[in-house]
Write a protein that holds these residues in place. Structure first.
Motif, mmCIF file in Angstrom:
data_model
loop_
_atom_site.group_PDB
_atom_site.id
_atom_site.type_symbol
_atom_site.label_atom_id
_atom_site.label_comp_id
_atom_site.label_asym_id
_atom_site.label_seq_id
_atom_site.Cartn_x
_atom_site.Cartn_y
_atom_site.Cartn_z
ATOM 1 N N LYS A 10 27.964 -4.806 32.360
ATOM 2 C CA LYS A 10 28.736 -4.499 31.159
ATOM 3 C C LYS A 10 28.297 -3.164 30.564
ATOM 4 O O LYS A 10 29.130 -2.366 30.127
ATOM 5 C CB LYS A 10 28.600 -5.625 30.133
ATOM 6 C CG LYS A 10 29.390 -6.869 30.510
ATOM 7 C CD LYS A 10 29.080 -8.099 29.701
ATOM 8 C CE LYS A 10 29.062 -7.951 28.230
ATOM 9 N NZ LYS A 10 28.838 -9.219 27.516
ATOM 10 N N LEU A 11 27.001 -2.903 30.551
ATOM 11 C CA LEU A 11 26.490 -1.639 30.024
ATOM 12 C C LEU A 11 26.933 -0.465 30.896
ATOM 13 O O LEU A 11 27.327 0.584 30.381
ATOM 14 C CB LEU A 11 24.969 -1.681 29.905
ATOM 15 C CG LEU A 11 24.399 -2.641 28.865
ATOM 16 C CD1 LEU A 11 22.877 -2.682 28.959
ATOM 17 C CD2 LEU A 11 24.851 -2.284 27.464
ATOM 18 N N ARG A 14 30.447 0.388 30.167
ATOM 19 C CA ARG A 14 30.552 1.156 28.922
ATOM 20 C C ARG A 14 30.235 2.625 29.156
ATOM 21 O O ARG A 14 30.903 3.518 28.626
ATOM 22 C CB ARG A 14 29.619 0.583 27.864
ATOM 23 C CG ARG A 14 30.074 -0.772 27.357
ATOM 24 C CD ARG A 14 29.089 -1.296 26.388
ATOM 25 N NE ARG A 14 29.582 -0.974 25.053
ATOM 26 C CZ ARG A 14 29.258 -1.657 23.979
ATOM 27 N NH1 ARG A 14 28.435 -2.665 24.062
ATOM 28 N NH2 ARG A 14 29.748 -1.323 22.819
ATOM 29 N N ARG A 17 33.187 4.282 30.718
ATOM 30 C CA ARG A 17 34.246 4.556 29.740
ATOM 31 C C ARG A 17 33.902 5.806 28.932
ATOM 32 O O ARG A 17 34.763 6.657 28.690
ATOM 33 C CB ARG A 17 34.448 3.363 28.805
ATOM 34 C CG ARG A 17 35.333 2.291 29.382
ATOM 35 C CD ARG A 17 35.772 1.291 28.328
ATOM 36 N NE ARG A 17 34.670 0.592 27.696
ATOM 37 C CZ ARG A 17 34.095 -0.509 28.164
ATOM 38 N NH1 ARG A 17 34.501 -1.049 29.280
ATOM 39 N NH2 ARG A 17 33.099 -1.073 27.495
ATOM 40 N N ILE A 18 32.656 5.905 28.520
ATOM 41 C CA ILE A 18 32.216 7.082 27.758
ATOM 42 C C ILE A 18 32.366 8.337 28.612
ATOM 43 O O ILE A 18 32.834 9.380 28.129
ATOM 44 C CB ILE A 18 30.762 6.907 27.260
ATOM 45 C CG1 ILE A 18 30.699 5.794 26.205
ATOM 46 C CG2 ILE A 18 30.210 8.215 26.714
ATOM 47 C CD1 ILE A 18 29.290 5.312 25.893
ATOM 48 N N GLY A 48 31.277 5.277 20.879
ATOM 49 C CA GLY A 48 30.892 4.600 22.118
ATOM 50 C C GLY A 48 29.406 4.707 22.391
ATOM 51 O O GLY A 48 28.756 3.732 22.791
ATOM 52 N N SER A 51 27.520 2.510 19.892
ATOM 53 C CA SER A 51 27.658 1.105 20.265
ATOM 54 C C SER A 51 26.756 0.762 21.454
ATOM 55 O O SER A 51 26.082 -0.271 21.465
ATOM 56 C CB SER A 51 29.118 0.819 20.596
ATOM 57 O OG SER A 51 29.295 -0.511 20.989
ATOM 58 N N LEU A 52 26.741 1.641 22.449
ATOM 59 C CA LEU A 52 25.877 1.438 23.614
ATOM 60 C C LEU A 52 24.410 1.433 23.196
ATOM 61 O O LEU A 52 23.629 0.582 23.627
ATOM 62 C CB LEU A 52 26.141 2.536 24.648
ATOM 63 C CG LEU A 52 25.282 2.511 25.901
ATOM 64 C CD1 LEU A 52 25.514 1.250 26.712
ATOM 65 C CD2 LEU A 52 25.568 3.749 26.744
ATOM 66 N N GLU A 55 23.527 -1.859 21.583
ATOM 67 C CA GLU A 55 23.365 -2.943 22.562
ATOM 68 C C GLU A 55 22.014 -2.854 23.267
ATOM 69 O O GLU A 55 21.325 -3.855 23.431
ATOM 70 C CB GLU A 55 24.486 -2.884 23.606
ATOM 71 C CG GLU A 55 25.809 -3.363 23.101
ATOM 72 C CD GLU A 55 25.827 -4.853 22.812
ATOM 73 O OE1 GLU A 55 25.225 -5.636 23.580
ATOM 74 O OE2 GLU A 55 26.432 -5.229 21.792
#
Length: 91
Positions: A10-11, A14, A17-18, A48, A51-52, A55
């Motif tokens: 999941k990381l 992300r 996406r970034i 983003g 947020s990363l 997490e």
């Protein structure tokens, strides 16, 4: 697949996406660009990244700063407060 492996995937998703968002910024800068659109893209990347970071920090607190598995969690409330503080700071 282990829980940690799923979280890692999941990381990584992300980060990809970034990376796509950053590539979009580069393409926009190389073409005829609208400053307002670039600023929006930059804000999206910043969100983003924040947020990363949140997490990863939360995982670090939960997995490395609290008691090892099987032991009592004397600082659970303190750890949860720290996580809340980090999340608020990164918004």
């Amino acid at each position: 697949m282990s829980h940690k492996e799923k979280e890692k995937q999941k990381l990584v998703a992300r980060v990809r996406r970034i990376r796509g968002q950053v590539d979009s910024i580069e393409r926009s800068l190389q073409s005829e660009y609208n400053c307002a659109d670039i600023l929006m893209l930059l804000a999206n990347v910043r969100g983003g990244i924040n947020s990363l970071m949140g997490e990863v920090l939360e995982d670090h607190i939960r997995n490395h700063m609290m008691a090892p598995e099987g032991e009592p969690l004397p600082n659970l409330e303190l750890a949860e407060d720290l996580i809340d503080l980090v999340r608020a700071y990164l918004k």
